[in-house]
Design an enzyme around this catalytic site. Structure first.
Site, short mmCIF file in Angstrom:
data_model
loop_
_atom_site.label_atom_id
_atom_site.label_comp_id
_atom_site.label_asym_id
_atom_site.label_seq_id
_atom_site.Cartn_x
_atom_site.Cartn_y
_atom_site.Cartn_z
N GLU A 89 0.85 -1.20 0.00
CA GLU A 89 0.00 0.00 0.00
C GLU A 89 0.88 1.24 0.00
OE1 GLU A 89 -3.27 1.02 -0.19
OE2 GLU A 89 -2.33 2.99 0.01
N SER A 149 -20.12 7.03 -0.80
CA SER A 149 -21.46 7.18 -0.21
C SER A 149 -21.75 6.17 0.89
CB SER A 149 -22.53 7.06 -1.30
OG SER A 149 -22.28 7.96 -2.35
N ILE A 208 -22.76 3.17 0.72
CA ILE A 208 -24.02 2.47 0.44
C ILE A 208 -23.72 1.05 -0.01
CG2 ILE A 208 -26.11 2.45 -1.00
CD1 ILE A 208 -25.88 4.98 0.66
N HIS A 260 -25.39 -1.10 -2.31
CA HIS A 260 -26.46 -0.98 -3.29
C HIS A 260 -27.20 -2.30 -3.46
CE1 HIS A 260 -25.35 3.05 -4.59
NE2 HIS A 260 -24.09 2.67 -4.51
N ILE A 305 -12.89 0.08 -10.49
CA ILE A 305 -13.82 -0.25 -9.40
C ILE A 305 -14.38 1.05 -8.83
CG2 ILE A 305 -14.18 -1.59 -7.31
CD1 ILE A 305 -13.21 -3.25 -9.70
N SER A 336 -20.07 -2.16 -2.50
CA SER A 336 -21.04 -3.24 -2.37
C SER A 336 -20.49 -4.54 -2.92
CB SER A 336 -22.32 -2.90 -3.14
OG SER A 336 -22.65 -1.54 -3.01
N CYS A 394 -17.40 14.56 21.44
CA CYS A 394 -18.57 14.60 20.55
C CYS A 394 -19.09 13.20 20.25
CB CYS A 394 -18.21 15.31 19.25
SG CYS A 394 -17.59 16.97 19.47
N CYS A 406 -17.31 18.77 16.59
CA CYS A 406 -16.22 19.76 16.76
C CYS A 406 -15.05 19.41 15.85
CB CYS A 406 -15.79 19.91 18.21
SG CYS A 406 -14.42 18.88 18.76
#
Lengths: 484, 418
Positions: A32, A46, A48, A50, A338, A344, A404, A439
């Site tokens: 990496e 997002s 999500i 899907h 990708i 997903s 927070c 914050c």
């Protein structure tokens, strides 16, 4: 050292591949270029899962989305990753767009996804805060949300516990074949493997082109987002999409697994794969379009904005994931392009790539493979009595560092000592949420620096926000430096 | 569940003064909860002087000012629990608290004083476009790093916002050898105290660019520069005025937000203008027995006023515990009009008000050579000529019981030309 498989890229795809590879009797390394997992596209999207109604039937996107999202609930349970099946609605604002909604319905049905069209009254009953202008919507009850940071980290932890070796700050400079496979030259020296899995996201095209004559171009497609305070988190209870256009799924408004509200993304092609800056035009655009869906979006509750870059690959006849063996490069497996629904699809892509590698190497099963990961303790989520007892036994979990998000010192210390663990402020933030609240790390960042320094034995002035030159502290004050 | 007469949340200047006043008013069983490892709150990092001119008639540093109250609290035997975070407060005044030492527990209070202070508005809340590198700090975070930890957060600095902490940090960073290139302020006037503009900017030749804002942040890993631009009357950037300033640090002093998550959990009504609880003359919130003071109530400029206000909250909490605030009678609303944005308190109950109530308020924008007036049911009871009034300087008026009658309907605070 000759590895069986080198995975390049520790995003969600690379970590899924690494985890699945360790199910086989294979020696696996993950390279990496950044200082941690989940530093590229995987950290800014997002979030999500899907349902799978959007992709054209027969494409890799459709196949792997459906497979991946089906696998996701069990995987998240196994890895203790926040996941919530909240459902999704695709709003149609104009009767003239109804054919496009119906096209989505047909695609969904062809992909084997549970979808139906809801008319205005039912839509209002489901989501009272969506715009009155919406005339109908596609409803996908199986759509879900997930924490992409934890998912990626958890798969990496599983891979590492099952023997995969992670090398960070290790950008790949060249890849060349040699008699035993591939020689991968990095800033940290050469690595060798029989098989290379290219999960390098925005750089996957570049890596592919190092080994193949069939050139690919990955175009970074920027998506800007705005994240709102948890006080706005209940405005919608499902992911609210709009009928998609040629650049993607359009702007969505969605709750997050941690109870915030997320709006975005824009979709603008940019030349620079590092251009994760937000822009005034982008923010204005996404807010205007998010307000189309949810007119009362309380923009004053914004706590942060960010931008992610999707790895979009330009192809004839529409775009798709490019997955698997590269024809003119035996032992080189691609995961190129990708973009959405990549999060997903990741579990299924990982499974597929691992199976391909195992087939190529005729590898057997790893009999000692263990699913799951070391437990992650989140006192906030425990029932009262258990929480009291747990904190009594582990007092550091009683000491709150991030006010927070109410993240304790115990959680931060544990995140640092996981394998692979957090080494930077952002690494701690992605694993524990310390600094992710309203914050935005104002109070906790000096404390987290202290803890990182103590646990890693690294002076605070050498620590970073997110690797590289991102040092929060540049030196000492006149008195602060006196003791040095 | 252990029960206490009074629990004070926060051991900053407000919490300490409230606890001391309650003790002096006869409440014995007081517990002060503080999330930090030391009491004193934000004063600990305010090592500049200028504190205490009203309270002690001398100029103290922040830690010295806090020290006076701490000593008093110690002499009175007030219990302060450190490293203790209040996670939740219910309307029945049950507090859920956690600490390393005592673990997770619930405490019952007869009365509660909210004294949690405020937090700084972060970059994200402003939607400033650009990258998200290291080197972007709220001014208070930078102040902590410099004054408590002894670290320099940067060397070449641009400050956005001319709130008092930003101004103080402009001077502080300069004294530590950093180069503060400018302070950009969105509004056509500063939100800070006049004395800070003079002593922190003018004295060090740091330019204050009014009607300017940051429109881009450059640098992927560490800040490499910011682009500022002039803004028009609509506060939008004026094309053609962009200027990129190389720097490694952006400090933000763009507003303080009363930290009222616990108050909201308890069902306390908040004012959309102050961000703090709506309170009556006793500084009691809409939830009986829960009082508020200091920056959690409304953001103050001077700690002296915080202490004075908190003293009243503590004394009133004592009255509540003694059962003296139970039949309060009708409330008279106080309203700001014509340039007065808000008042604290927002209402007064003549039946229980003491001889005098100090009403504090802020104006919406700077005014020159105007009058600050107070009307009781249309009758002007005060008319003060002011050469200048500004949003950054809190105003106050002492309302006397004799000025309100049993039938009084409202009290109006306003700015007048004549």
């Amino acid at each position: 050292m000759l590895y069986d498989v080198i995975v390049i890229g520790a995003g969600v795809t690379g970590c899924a591949a690494a985890m699945e590879l360790t199910r086989f009797d294979l020696r696996v390394a993950v390279l990496e270029k950044e200082e941690d997992v989940c530093c590229g596209t995987s950290k800014a999207n997002s979030a999500i899962v899907h349902a799978g109604f959007d992709a054209r039937p027969g494409t890799n996107k459709a196949r792997f989305n459906v497979l991946g999202s089906k696998r996701m609930p069990a995987l998240c349970r196994e890895l203790d990753v926040p996941y919530r099946n909240c459902g999704a609605l695709v709003l149609c604002f104009d009767e003239a767009d109804r054919p496009r909604l119906e096209e989505l319905l047909r695609r969904g049905e062809a992909n084997g996804v549970d979808v139906r069209i809801v008319e205005k009254d039912e839509l209002r009953a489901l989501e009272p805060n969506v715009s009155d202008a919406a005339v109908a919507a596609l409803y996908a009850p199986t759509s879900a949300i997930v924490c992409p940071f934890e998912l990626t980290a958890a798969m990496a932890e599983n891979a590492a516990a099952n023997g995969a070796e992670f090398f960070f700050d290790t950008p790949v400079r060249s890849i060349a074949p040699f008699d035993a496979g591939w020689r991968v030259l990095t800033d940290k020296g050469p690595f060798e493997a029989k098989v290379v899995v290219n999960a390098a996201g925005l750089y996957s095209g570049e890596l592919h082109n190092m080994v193949s004559e069939n050139k690919l171009t990955v175009t970074p497609r920027k998506g800007e987002y705005v994240l709102l305070d948890k006080k706005a988190g209940g405005l919608v209870s499902r992911t609210i999409f709009q009928v998609p256009g040629p650049m993607g799924k359009g702007v969505l408004v969605t709750p997050t697994v941690h109870g915030n509200l997320l709006a975005g993304p824009t979709a603008v092609d940019v030349p620079d794969p590092q251009a994760t800056n937000t822009t005034q035009a982008g923010i204005d655009d996404l807010l205007a379009r998010a307000r189309q869906s949810v007119p009362t979006l309380p923009v004053f509750r914004t706590i942060t904005g960010f931008a992610g870059l999707r790895a979009h690959v330009k192809q004839e006849g529409g775009t798709d994931f490019i997955l698997g063996p590269v024809e003119d490069a035996p032992g080189f497996l691609d995961a190129v392009g990708i973009e959405s629904p990549g999060l997903s699809a990741a579990p299924a892509i990982g499974e597929y790539l691992a199976a391909e590698a195992a087939k190529y190497l005729s590898a057997g099963k790893n009999e000692s493979y263990r699913p799951g990961r070391e437990p992650v303790y989140r006192p906030n989520e425990m029932p009262w009595d258990q929480r009291v007892e747990f904190i009594k036994a582990h007092p550091a979990y009683g000491q709150i560092i991030c006010r927070c998000e109410q993240v304790s010192e115990g959680e931060i210390v544990a995140a640092i000592h996981r394998k692979p663990g957090a080494r930077s402020l952002d690494g701690v933030k992605r694993r524990t949420r310390a600094g992710m609240g309203r914050c935005q790390a104002g109070f906790c960042s000096p404390r987290v620096l202290e803890i990182l320094s103590r646990e890693l034995g690294v002076p605070q002035e050498e620590l970073t926000k997110s690797g590289g030159a991102s040092r929060p502290i540049v030196g000492f004050t006149r008195e602060g430096g006196a003791e040095e | 569940m252990s029960v206490h007469d009074l629990i004070v949340i926060g051991a900053g200047p407000a919490g300490l003064a409230a606890a001391i006043a309650a003790k002096e008013a006869g409440v014995d069983d007081i517990l002060v909860l503080e999330r930090d490892s030391v009491p004193g709150g934000i004063l600990n990092q305010c090592i500049h002087n200028g504190f205490g001119l009203h309270t002690f008639q001398e100029e103290l540093t922040g830690p010295e000012y806090a020290g006076r109250f701490l000593k008093k609290a110690e002499e009175l035997g007030i219990a302060i629990r450190l490293n203790t975070m209040v996670l939740d407060l219910s309307k029945d005044k049950v507090l859920t608290v956690t600490s390393r030492e005592n673990g997770l527990e619930q405490l019952q209070a007869k009365a509660v004083v909210l004294a949690m202070g405020c937090r700084e508005r972060p970059r994200g809340a402003l939607n400033i476009p650009g990258y998200r590198p290291a080197g972007i700090y709220s001014a208070g975070t930078a102040q902590r790093l410099v004054n408590i930890e002894g670290f320099m957060p940067g060397k070449e600095v641009v400050i956005l916002g001319s709130g008092d902490i930003g101004l103080i940090m402009a001077r502080r960073m300069t004294l530590e050898g950093a180069h503060v290139k400018c302070v950009a302020e969105l509004l056509p006037y500063s939100g800070g105290l006049k004395r800070n503009i003079v002593q922190c900017l003018h004295d060090y030749n740091i330019p204050l660019k009014l009607s300017h804002t940051v429109i881009d942040i450059l640098g992927r890993e560490r800040v490499e520069g910011v682009t500022i631009a002039q803004v028009g009357p609509d506060r939008k950037p004026v094309p053609g005025t962009e200027e990129t300033i190389p720097c490694d640090t952006l400090l933000l002093s763009v507003g303080l937000l009363p930290e009222n998550e616990l108050s909201e959990n308890a069902g306390v009504e908040l004012s959309p203008i102050t961000g703090g609880p709506v309170v009556n003359e006793s500084l009691e919130t809409g939830v009986p027995g829960i009082f508020a003071c200091g920056n959690v109530l409304h953001v103050h400029d001077l700690v002296d006023y915080v202490s004075e206000e908190a003293g009243r909250a503590g004394a009133n909490a004592a009255r509540y515990i003694r059962g003296e605030l139970t039949e309060p009678g009708d409330a008279v609303p106080l309203r700001g009009k014509n340039g007065v944005r808000y008042t604290v308190p927002q209402s007064i109950r003549p039946a229980v008000m003491p001889e005098e109530v100090v009403v504090r308020f802020r104006v919406a924008e700077p005014y020159y050579d105007r009058y600050l007036s107070v009307y009781v049911d249309g009758e002007r009871i005060s008319h003060r000529k002011k050469q200048i009034v500004a949003p950054g300087e809190m105003e106050q008026f002492t309302l006397r019981r004799s000025q309100l009658g049993p039938d009084t309907r409202e009290v109006i605070f306003c700015v007048e030309d004549q």
